[in-house]
Design a protein around this motif. Structure first.
Motif, PDB file in Angstrom:
ATOM      1  N   PRO B  34      -7.104  -3.581  12.950  1.00 34.50           N
ATOM      2  CA  PRO B  34      -7.542  -2.179  13.081  1.00 34.50           C
ATOM      3  C   PRO B  34      -6.799  -1.200  12.174  1.00 34.50           C
ATOM      4  O   PRO B  34      -7.453  -0.397  11.499  1.00 34.50           O
ATOM      5  N   PRO B  35      -5.453  -1.254  12.100  1.00 33.65           N
ATOM      6  CA  PRO B  35      -4.806  -0.271  11.224  1.00 33.65           C
ATOM      7  C   PRO B  35      -5.094  -0.474   9.739  1.00 33.65           C
ATOM      8  O   PRO B  35      -4.849   0.431   8.932  1.00 33.65           O
ATOM      9  N   ILE B  36      -5.584  -1.655   9.365  1.00 33.67           N
ATOM     10  CA  ILE B  36      -5.976  -1.834   7.956  1.00 33.67           C
ATOM     11  C   ILE B  36      -7.391  -1.303   7.741  1.00 33.67           C
ATOM     12  O   ILE B  36      -7.664  -0.552   6.811  1.00 33.67           O
ATOM     13  N   LEU B  37      -8.281  -1.715   8.655  1.00 34.13           N
ATOM     14  CA  LEU B  37      -9.698  -1.400   8.453  1.00 34.13           C
ATOM     15  C   LEU B  37     -10.034   0.054   8.758  1.00 34.13           C
ATOM     16  O   LEU B  37     -10.821   0.673   8.043  1.00 34.13           O
ATOM     17  N   GLU B  38      -9.416   0.593   9.801  1.00 34.87           N
ATOM     18  CA  GLU B  38      -9.794   1.927  10.215  1.00 34.87           C
ATOM     19  C   GLU B  38      -9.613   2.975   9.120  1.00 34.87           C
ATOM     20  O   GLU B  38     -10.547   3.723   8.817  1.00 34.87           O
ATOM     21  N   VAL B 132       1.503  -0.426   8.654  1.00 32.68           N
ATOM     22  CA  VAL B 132       0.375  -1.076   7.980  1.00 32.68           C
ATOM     23  C   VAL B 132      -0.551  -0.027   7.366  1.00 32.68           C
ATOM     24  O   VAL B 132      -0.938  -0.105   6.188  1.00 32.68           O
ATOM     25  N   MET B 133      -0.865   0.973   8.149  1.00 34.81           N
ATOM     26  CA  MET B 133      -1.797   1.989   7.695  1.00 34.81           C
ATOM     27  C   MET B 133      -1.216   2.793   6.537  1.00 34.81           C
ATOM     28  O   MET B 133      -1.932   3.167   5.602  1.00 34.81           O
ATOM     29  N   LEU B 134       0.084   3.021   6.610  1.00 37.07           N
ATOM     30  CA  LEU B 134       0.756   3.765   5.547  1.00 37.07           C
ATOM     31  C   LEU B 134       0.614   3.015   4.218  1.00 37.07           C
ATOM     32  O   LEU B 134       0.386   3.625   3.167  1.00 37.07           O
ATOM     33  N   VAL B 137      -2.990   3.616   2.987  1.00 38.53           N
ATOM     34  CA  VAL B 137      -3.183   4.988   2.513  1.00 38.53           C
ATOM     35  C   VAL B 137      -2.406   5.213   1.213  1.00 38.53           C
ATOM     36  O   VAL B 137      -2.877   5.878   0.287  1.00 38.53           O
ATOM     37  N   SER B 138      -1.212   4.616   1.141  1.00 38.92           N
ATOM     38  CA  SER B 138      -0.403   4.756  -0.075  1.00 38.92           C
ATOM     39  C   SER B 138      -1.104   4.145  -1.284  1.00 38.92           C
ATOM     40  O   SER B 138      -0.978   4.634  -2.410  1.00 38.92           O
ATOM     41  N   ALA B 139      -1.845   3.055  -1.049  1.00 39.98           N
ATOM     42  CA  ALA B 139      -2.552   2.399  -2.142  1.00 39.98           C
ATOM     43  C   ALA B 139      -3.595   3.329  -2.778  1.00 39.98           C
ATOM     44  O   ALA B 139      -3.977   3.162  -3.936  1.00 39.98           O
ATOM     45  N   PHE B 140      -4.021   4.320  -1.989  1.00 38.35           N
ATOM     46  CA  PHE B 140      -4.956   5.307  -2.538  1.00 38.35           C
ATOM     47  C   PHE B 140      -4.216   6.482  -3.177  1.00 38.35           C
ATOM     48  O   PHE B 140      -4.825   7.468  -3.568  1.00 38.35           O
ATOM     49  N   GLY B 141      -2.880   6.362  -3.208  1.00 36.15           N
ATOM     50  CA  GLY B 141      -2.073   7.410  -3.803  1.00 36.15           C
ATOM     51  C   GLY B 141      -2.045   8.681  -2.990  1.00 36.15           C
ATOM     52  O   GLY B 141      -1.935   9.781  -3.533  1.00 36.15           O
ATOM     53  N   LEU B 142      -2.141   8.538  -1.664  1.00 31.25           N
ATOM     54  CA  LEU B 142      -2.220   9.721  -0.814  1.00 31.25           C
ATOM     55  C   LEU B 142      -0.905  10.044  -0.106  1.00 31.25           C
ATOM     56  O   LEU B 142      -0.851  10.934   0.737  1.00 31.25           O
ATOM     57  N   TYR B 145       6.297   9.800  -2.041  1.00 31.41           N
ATOM     58  CA  TYR B 145       7.550   9.144  -1.667  1.00 31.41           C
ATOM     59  C   TYR B 145       8.688   9.844  -2.365  1.00 31.41           C
ATOM     60  O   TYR B 145       8.480  10.405  -3.440  1.00 31.41           O
ATOM     61  N   PRO B 146       9.909   9.841  -1.813  1.00 26.89           N
ATOM     62  CA  PRO B 146      10.350   9.111  -0.622  1.00 26.89           C
ATOM     63  C   PRO B 146      10.038   9.795   0.705  1.00 26.89           C
ATOM     64  O   PRO B 146      10.258   9.182   1.743  1.00 26.89           O
ATOM     65  N   HIS B 147       9.532  11.036   0.666  1.00 25.83           N
ATOM     66  CA  HIS B 147       9.264  11.751   1.918  1.00 25.83           C
ATOM     67  C   HIS B 147       8.451  10.905   2.900  1.00 25.83           C
ATOM     68  O   HIS B 147       8.693  10.929   4.106  1.00 25.83           O
ATOM     69  N   GLY B 148       7.502  10.191   2.326  1.00 23.59           N
ATOM     70  CA  GLY B 148       6.570   9.420   3.150  1.00 23.59           C
ATOM     71  C   GLY B 148       7.257   8.424   4.068  1.00 23.59           C
ATOM     72  O   GLY B 148       6.740   8.085   5.141  1.00 23.59           O
ATOM     73  N   LEU B 149       8.454   7.962   3.675  1.00 29.11           N
ATOM     74  CA  LEU B 149       9.158   6.975   4.502  1.00 29.11           C
ATOM     75  C   LEU B 149       9.554   7.557   5.873  1.00 29.11           C
ATOM     76  O   LEU B 149       9.679   6.826   6.850  1.00 29.11           O
TER      77      LEU B 149
END
Lengths: 307, 263
Positions: B34-38, B132-134, B137-142, B145-149
């Protein structure tokens, strides 16, 4: 029994009240080391409420309760570490395999994983479940589940085993197998507190019985003594007794129960009364048998249905 | 007299966490789907579909793509769902149907430890699903970083907050079907009106005030800031809100469960 150790359980004037219903009403009893004590009573008598207080699940309303000489209200954690509990309803973990059920449960007692695994395997062998260790719990039969619950209750090598109706709902074979295992544990010196409404279970497993009803203790003692005191030695059951017989029984003050279409007469040893009955009043409608715990139970708790 | 008063909370609560983790590991592949597909579905629908209608929007003085606006909201909603549903439906099944809590309470654990272990587990599920979801989403460049961590520890905190609320409902719900009520009255309105799909400043003032009471609003704000790489003191307020919120609801959850189970 004269050792200095405190009794395993010492309950004094125990009470449990739910709203305006008194489930346990001033119960006092002791369980000595190595003893198997049975709490016997009809449904709703207060058996389960009593033992739930003993294992610290439910707070008592009044009274005092010491297990291993420790107060349950303050030392519940040390007490629970030293007891094993078999609940009435099956609460095995359906998300885990047979072996995992034991190993994860050992975790709650902070038993190291390696020790837990060794013990779990040993217990599965003892309960003849070692062939099933990787199976899902839901695939086990009722008897196997019960044995697994029993194995799980032993994972912390308890000094006291508490069993709430350990064989209710089992088929005769499974029931006898559980009894056999319990008998073995008892022989090894484990102290056992059990509730049951199977008389056979109570008389064969327990050293001592406490019969309770409506939250109160009716009698306590060894099974044989209870039978002798409350049902005599022999019993004659007469189907469709004649009025003549009824009058005779009344006039000679025999201990008896007059039921619809059935008369039960309780007699003492060598009182010769049964011979007289047999000669003068009985035809083929009479059965003579040994008095049993069931006679005691029904005499004390009555014959009304408890639902 | 209270059996559970006093020194009854120790690290033993992690044993309950551990039990849930062992079960989770057995079916982790399904748990990870789910966290990958959603987010993929949402990003496709909103990014390609809806986003072309909306175009760019202005957020905190910056002009951003609509997908960049909703990606942090998806992460936040994911945190809420994972913890809330774990500590409602899943905890209820363990408590009511499987009698797992009853079994554990015959061991040296207290009920409070069982409940804290459940909440910690709900928060962990939120953390794992967020990780997982991060990634997706990161793969879409959204995600900046590093804030995202910092979103990872945030997801645990959010998990505690929403899990504790869930646990309160588990303590008081008569049947499992009744969870529909908090879902429709609490979760769904938050999902829609917490600055998730549209900026709150377009709303009338009263609606903004209502939204400010929702924990999800604060979570979305902080997560969005971290995704966009904006560091602001205002986010400390949001984090503070979530901590206070948790500290209020955890004792309520313990109380509700005690009322339900200690008899």
């Amino acid at each position: 029994m004269k050792d200095r150790q405190p009794p395993v359980i010492e309950a004094r004037h125990l009470r449990k009240v739910f709203g305006d219903f008194t489930a346990v009403d001033d119960i006092s009893f002791r369980l000595h080391r190595g003893e198997c004590l049975g709490l016997l009573g009809p449904n709703g008598a207060g058996k389960t409420s009593t033992i739930r207080m003993v294992y610290g699940f439910s707070p008592m309303s009044a009274g005092s309760l010491r297990v291993f000489g420790l107060d349950v209200t303050t030392r519940w954690r040390s007490i629970k570490a030293r007891i094993g509990v078999c609940h009435q309803e099956n609460n095995l973990d359906p998300d885990l395999s047979v072996l995992e059920n034991l190993v994860v449960f050992a975790g709650y007692f902070s038993i190291p994983r390696k020790v837990a695994k060794e013990r779990a395997e040993k217990l599965l062998r003892f309960m003849s479940l070692d062939q099933r260790q990787d199976e899902k719990v839901t695939n086990l039969s009722g008897g196997m589940m019960r044995r697994l619950v029993l194995a799980r209750a032993l994972i912390n090598e308890p000094e006291l085993l508490i069993l709430d109706e350990p064989t209710t709902g089992l088929d005769p074979q499974s029931r006898h197998q559980v009894w056999e295992k319990l008998d073995q544990l008892r022989a090894e010196g484990l102290s056992i507190l059990l509730t049951t409404h199977y008389m056979e279970e109570a008389s064969s497993l327990c050293d001592r019985l406490v019969i309770i009803d409506h939250g109160k203790i009716l009698v306590q003692g060894k099974p044989k003594e209870l039978i002798r005191q409350h049902a005599g030695r022999d019993v004659i059951e007469v189907f469709n007794p004649t009025n003549k017989l009824l009058r005779f029984v009344e006039s000679s003050r025999l201990m008896h129960d007059n039921l619809p279409r059935r008369l039960i007469i309780y007699g003492q040893e060598n009182d010769g009364i049964f011979e007289r009955l047999g000669e003068h009043y009985c035809a083929e409608n009479c059965i003579r048998r040994m008095a049993t715990l069931e006679d005691v139970f029904l005499r004390l708790t009555g014959r009304d249905l408890r639902e | 007299m209270n059996l559970l008063a006093g020194r009854d909370v120790t690290w033993r609560f992690m044993r309950v966490w551990q039990r849930n983790f062992i079960v989770y590991r057995r079916i982790w592949k399904i748990n990870f789907l789910p966290p990958i597909l959603e987010p993929l579905f949402y990003l496709l629908a909103f990014g390609l579909g809806f986003g072309s209608l909306v175009g760019k929007i202005v957020y905190q003085g910056r002009e951003i793509q609509y997908v960049a606006f909703i990606a942090p909201a998806l992460l936040s909603v994911n945190m809420m769902y994972n913890a809330f549903f774990e500590n409602t439906y899943a905890s209820f099944v363990r408590m009511y149907y499987q009698k797992t809590f009853d079994a554990i309470m015959a061991t040296p654990l207290s009920l409070r430890e069982v409940i804290l272990g459940e909440i910690a587990w709900g928060a962990t599920k939120s953390l794992m699903a967020t990780a997982v979801m991060l990634g997706v989403v990161s793969a879409f460049g959204l995600v900046a970083y590093p804030h995202g961590l910092l979103i990872l520890p945030l997801s645990f905190l959010a998990g505690v907050a929403f899990g504790a609320v869930g646990m309160v409902f588990t303590g008081i719900t008569p049947t499992i079907d009744m969870f529909n009520l908090p879902v429709f009255l609490f979760i769904t309105p938050m999902f829609l009106f917490s600055g998730t799909f549209f900026p709150l400043n377009d709303l009338p003032t009263w609606a903004q005030k209502v939204a400010a009471a929702f924990p999800l609003t604060h979570l979305v704000t902080v997560t969005r800031g971290l995704c966009l790489g904006i560091m602001s003191r205002d986010y400390l307020y949001g984090i503070f809100y979530l901590i206070v919120f948790s500290l209020l609801w955890i004792p309520l959850a313990l109380k509700a469960m005690e009322r339900r189970l200690i008899r």
